[in-house]
Design a protein around this motif. Structure first.
Motif, short mmCIF file in Angstrom:
data_model
loop_
_atom_site.label_atom_id
_atom_site.label_comp_id
_atom_site.label_asym_id
_atom_site.label_seq_id
_atom_site.Cartn_x
_atom_site.Cartn_y
_atom_site.Cartn_z
N GLN A 23 0.70 -1.37 0.00
CA GLN A 23 -0.01 0.03 -0.02
C GLN A 23 1.06 1.11 -0.05
O GLN A 23 0.65 2.10 -0.95
CB GLN A 23 -0.96 -0.03 1.26
N ASP B 127 -8.53 1.00 -7.47
CA ASP B 127 -9.35 2.06 -7.04
C ASP B 127 -8.73 3.57 -6.73
O ASP B 127 -9.22 4.41 -6.80
CB ASP B 127 -10.08 1.76 -5.76
N PRO C 141 -7.78 -14.23 -0.77
CA PRO C 141 -8.63 -12.97 -0.55
C PRO C 141 -8.08 -11.54 -0.42
O PRO C 141 -8.38 -10.51 -0.70
CB PRO C 141 -9.59 -13.35 0.51
N ASP C 142 -6.98 -11.90 0.46
CA ASP C 142 -6.10 -10.63 0.71
C ASP C 142 -5.38 -9.89 -0.43
O ASP C 142 -5.52 -8.63 -0.61
CB ASP C 142 -5.11 -11.01 1.52
N ARG D 84 -7.58 -4.90 -5.95
CA ARG D 84 -8.59 -3.90 -6.26
C ARG D 84 -8.42 -2.39 -5.49
O ARG D 84 -8.95 -1.48 -6.41
CB ARG D 84 -9.86 -4.61 -5.48
N ALA D 85 -7.80 -2.42 -4.38
CA ALA D 85 -7.54 -0.93 -3.85
C ALA D 85 -6.55 -0.52 -4.72
O ALA D 85 -6.69 0.90 -5.05
CB ALA D 85 -6.95 -1.32 -2.54
N LEU E 218 -6.71 -10.18 -3.52
CA LEU E 218 -7.76 -9.83 -4.39
C LEU E 218 -8.05 -8.10 -3.98
O LEU E 218 -8.26 -7.54 -4.83
CB LEU E 218 -8.82 -10.74 -4.30
N ALA E 219 -8.23 -8.03 -2.67
CA ALA E 219 -8.72 -6.86 -2.05
C ALA E 219 -7.54 -5.79 -2.46
O ALA E 219 -7.74 -4.81 -2.60
CB ALA E 219 -8.90 -6.95 -0.50
N ALA E 220 -6.20 -6.41 -2.19
CA ALA E 220 -5.02 -5.14 -2.36
C ALA E 220 -5.01 -5.02 -3.91
O ALA E 220 -5.05 -3.68 -4.01
CB ALA E 220 -3.88 -5.74 -2.08
#
Length: 614
Positions: free
Chosen positions: A11, A115, A104-105, A111-112, A107-109
Motif C-alpha cells: 500500500q 481504485d 482474498p487478501d 482492487r485497492a 484480491l482486495a489489495a
C-alpha cells in the motif's frame, strides 16, 4: 516478511508507482494441488481423463520443450505431441479452473490499487493461453485488470527478464513506474530485477498444522485444500483440518462398504457426528441412531445367566477402573443406598485386570443374586425397558451394522448377548481385543489397516471422543413410551463447551467445502489425516492444549483431559502433580500446560507408559 506486513508495504510503495503487476499462480491464485503435475494424476483418478493420461501429459510437455528449446511452449504445442493423440486440452483447462481459488487478501489489495487510479496487470510464466488465464482471473474476481502477459504468448519467460521487458515495451511504462508482486525468488524477484523492476515477494502460505509433506497426489490435494481454509481459533481449526478429513473419510468408507439390505446404525453419543457426515454422502435418512451406552445395558446384562463368558462380558461393560461397591451397584442399576451383604459400600474393587480378580467376580455374582430380590426391582425395570427400546429399534430383528468409535467391540457383544442376534460391526479403530472376540468378517476397523491402533491414538482417544460426541448427557436409563421405551432425558442438560461446538462446526464446514470442491469424488487419504491427528495428540501446541485441555470426559466418573493446577499449588503439594497426571486423559497436553518448557513431552510420556507396562 509476513503477509500482513507485505500488504502494508504494498500500500505504501504502490503510491509512488503508476502500475502494479502481479504473478498469477501461487500469488493471486492458489491451486488445490500440492504440485502442478499432480493435477494430471488427479484428473485421471477422478475419471476426467483416460487411464495413462498423467504419464502421457508429462511426456508430451517434455517433448514439446525439447522441440522448442529456449522459449516457452504453448498448450497447443503440448497437445500436438503424439503422446496426447486424441486428448482434448479443454478438459485440462476445465480442471485448472476447478482447482484454482483466489487469495482474498491479494484480491482486495489489487482492487485497492485499481481504485487508487493505478493500472493493474498480471505477468505469468504459463503454457495456458492468455485468454484462458484472463477468464480464470475474471471468474475469480479479478475483472478489473488492464492486461494479461503470459510467457506462452510471447515465447519468453520471467526468469530471463525478457517477459518483463516485453511487458514494459507493450505498456509504455518505465521500470521505475512499476511494482511487481510475486512469490518466486528466482523467476519473480531476480527476473524483475533484470528488467529494472522492483519486486515484493509474497510469503508462502502456512502449511496445515500437524500435516507432514504429502507423498502422493491425493495427499497433496488435501494438503493444498487445507492451506488458507478453515477457522483460525485452535478448536475450530482442529475440527476443520483434523477431524473433518478423518471423519468424512470414515463416512465414505462406511458408504462404500455397506452391504445390501443391512441397515447402518450409529451408536450414541460418539458416532452422532459421523452419522451426519454419512447421511451427507449416502443420502438423508440412510441410517439409524441407537441411544445406548454400556451403562444403560448393564441391568439387562446383569439378569442374564452369568455362566461361561457372560461374567467377563459384564465386567467389560463396567468402567475399567477402581470403583467402590456403591459405584458398581449404581452402574448396574440399583437404587442409591442399596446395600450388598458382605460387601461394604466404600470398599474398592479393581476392575482393570483380566482375567477378573476373584473379589471382582464374587461382587458381580452377589449383585446378580441381589437383583432377583426386592432390592433388584429398579434393575429389573430398567432391564425390561432396555429390551423394549432395542426391540423398537429393530435390534435383533433387522440385519444391522453397528458403527462405533471402537476399541474391543464390547457394545456389539452386549447387544448380541441380549438379543441373540448376529450383528456386524464397523469401527473407526480397534485394539487387540476386537478380533480376539469378534472375527474380522463381523467386525471391521477403518484405521491402521484393521490392526490395533498405536499408542498415540489411545493416548488421545478420550479427546477425540469428546470432540466428536453429540453434546448431550449419556443415555443411562429408559422410560416407558406407549408400548415401548425411550431414553430418559436428563432434567438439566449440561451446556455445550465452546471448544466442542467449535470443533464440531469446523468438521462439518470442512465436509461442506470438500464435497463442494474439485475433489469431492476423490477418496480422502485417511492414513495421512490420521497421522496428523496423532501428531496433535503427541505434540499439541500451547494454544491447542489450552483450548481443549479444560474439557472433561465421562467414564464411570468425570475426568479432565488436561487441566493442571497452578504451579504454586504443586510446589506446596508435589504429590498432587502425580495424582493430576494420573487422572488426566490427554497426558502430553497436561505436561505441555503444567510445565511450559521446550521439552519432548511425547518422549517423556512414552517412557512413563513403557515403565508402567514393563
Amino acid at each position: 516478511m509476513t503477509k500482513q506486513r507485505l500488504l502494508q508495504h504494498l500500500q505504501r510503495t504502490a503510491g509512488s508507482c503508476r502500475a502494479v503487476a502481479f504473478d498469477v499462480f501461487d500469488t493471486l491464485l492458489y491451486r488445490d494441488v500440492a504440485a502442478p503435475a499432480d493435477l494430471f494424476a488427479l484428473m485421471e483418478r477422478t475419471g476426467r481423463a483416460r487411464p495413462g493420461f498423467a504419464a502421457a501429459r508429462r511426456a508430451a510437455e517434455a517433448a514439446a520443450r525439447a522441440r522448442h528449446p529456449g522459449r516457452e511452449v504453448t498448450l497447443a504445442e503440448i497437445y500436438a505431441c503424439p503422446e496426447l493423440a486424441g486428448a482434448d486440452p479443454a478438459a485440462e483447462c476445465a480442471a485448472e479452473r476447478a482447482v484454482l481459488r483466489p487469495d482474498p487478501d491479494l484480491l482486495a489489495a489489487a482492487r485497492a490499487c485499481k481504485d487508487r487510479g493505478l493500472r493493474v496487470y498480471v505477468v505469468s510464466d504459463m503454457y495456458l493461453p492468455a485468454a484462458e488465464i484472463g477468464e480464470i482471473l475474471r471468474r475469480a474476481g479479478f475483472d478489473f485488470l488492464d492486461g494479461v502477459f503470459v510467457s506462452s504468448e510471447y515465447g519468453v519467460q520471467k526468469r530471463s527478464g525478457r517477459l518483463f521487458r516485453t511487458f514494459l515495451r507493450q505498456t509504455g511504462l518505465r521500470p521505475a513506474q512499476v511494482l511487481f508482486v510475486g512469490n518466486d525468488r528466482r523467476a519473480d524477484a531476480l527476473g524483475a530485477a533484470l528488467a529494472g523492476i522492483r519486486c515484493l515477494l509474497v510469503p508462502p502460505p502456512a502449511p496445515p498444522a500437524h500435516y507432514g509433506p504429502p507423498a502422493s497426489a491425493e495427499e497433496g490435494a488435501l494438503y493444498a485444500f487445507l492451506q488458507g481454509r478453515g477457522p483460525r481459533d485452535p478448536a475450530g481449526a482442529a475440527g476443520y483440518a483434523l477431524l473433518g478429513p478423518l471423519l468424512l473419510a470414515f463416512a465414505a468408507w462406511l458408504r462404500d462398504n455397506a452391504r445390501p439390505g443391512v441397515r447402518m446404525v450409529f451408536l450414541a453419543r460418539d458416532m452422532e457426528l459421523v452419522r451426519r457426515l454419512y447421511d451427507r454422502t449416502a443420502g438423508a435418512g440412510a441410517s439409524g441412531y441407537l441411544r445406548v451406552s454400556r451403562r444403560s445395558l448393564c441391568p439387562a446384562l446383569l439378569l442374564r445367566p452369568l455362566t461361561g463368558g457372560a461374567l467377563d462380558l459384564l465386567a467389560d461393560a463396567l468402567p475399567r477402573q477402581r470403583l467402590t461397591v456403591a459405584q458398581v451397584l449404581a452402574y448396574l442399576g440399583f437404587a442409591p443406598g442399596t446395600a450388598l451383604p458382605g460387601h461394604p459400600a466404600g470398599a474398592e474393587i479393581d476392575l482393570r485386570t483380566r482375567p477378573l480378580s476373584r473379589a471382582a467376580g464374587e461382587l458381580l455374582l452377589a449383585a446378580a443374586a441381589l437383583a432377583k430380590g426386592p432390592a433388584g426391582e429398579p434393575v429389573r425395570r430398567q432391564a425390561r425397558l432396555a429390551r423394549a427400546y432395542l426391540a423398537g429399534e429393530g435390534i435383533g430383528r433387522d440385519p444391522v451394522c453397528l458403527v462405533d468409535i471402537g476399541s474391543g467391540g464390547t457394545t456389539q457383544r452386549i447387544l448380541e448377548e441380549l438379543t441373540g442376534a448376529r450383528l456386524q460391526g464397523a469401527y473407526l479403530a480397534c485394539d487387540e481385543r476386537l478380533h480376539a472376540q469378534l472375527p474380522p468378517d463381523r467386525a471391521a476397523a477403518f484405521l491402521f489397516g484393521g490392526r490395533p491402533a498405536p499408542l498415540w491414538y489411545w493416548a488421545g482417544q478420550p479427546m477425540l471422543e469428546r470432540l466428536i460426541s453429540e453434546p448431550c448427557a449419556p443415555t443411562t436409563a429408559y422410560e416407558p413410551a406407549g408400548e415401548g421405551a425411550r431414553p430418559a432425558v436428563p432434567a438439566d442438560p449440561a451446556p455445550v463447551p465452546g471448544a466442542v461446538a467449535a470443533a464440531r462446526a469446523g468438521a462439518l464446514d470442512f465436509a461442506a467445502d470438500w464435497l463442494a470442491g474439485p475433489w469431492a469424488g476423490l477418496g480422502l487419504p485417511a492414513e495421512y489425516a490420521a497421522a496428523a491427528l496423532l501428531d496433535l495428540i503427541r505434540a499439541p501446541g500451547r494454544a491447542e492444549a489450552d483450548a481443549l485441555g479444560d474439557l472433561t470426559v465421562d467414564d464411570g466418573g468425570e475426568w479432565p483431559l488436561a487441566a493442571p493446577r497452578r504451579r504454586a499449588d504443586y510446589l506446596r503439594d508435589p504429590r498432587a502433580f502425580g495424582r493430576d497426571l494420573r487422572d488426566a486423559r490427554w497426558k502430553t497436553a497436561f505436561l505441555r500446560r503444567a510445565l511450559p518448557l521446550p521439552l519432548p513431552w511425547d518422549k517423556v510420556y512414552a517412557a512413563l507408559k513403557h515403565r508402567q507396562n514393563g
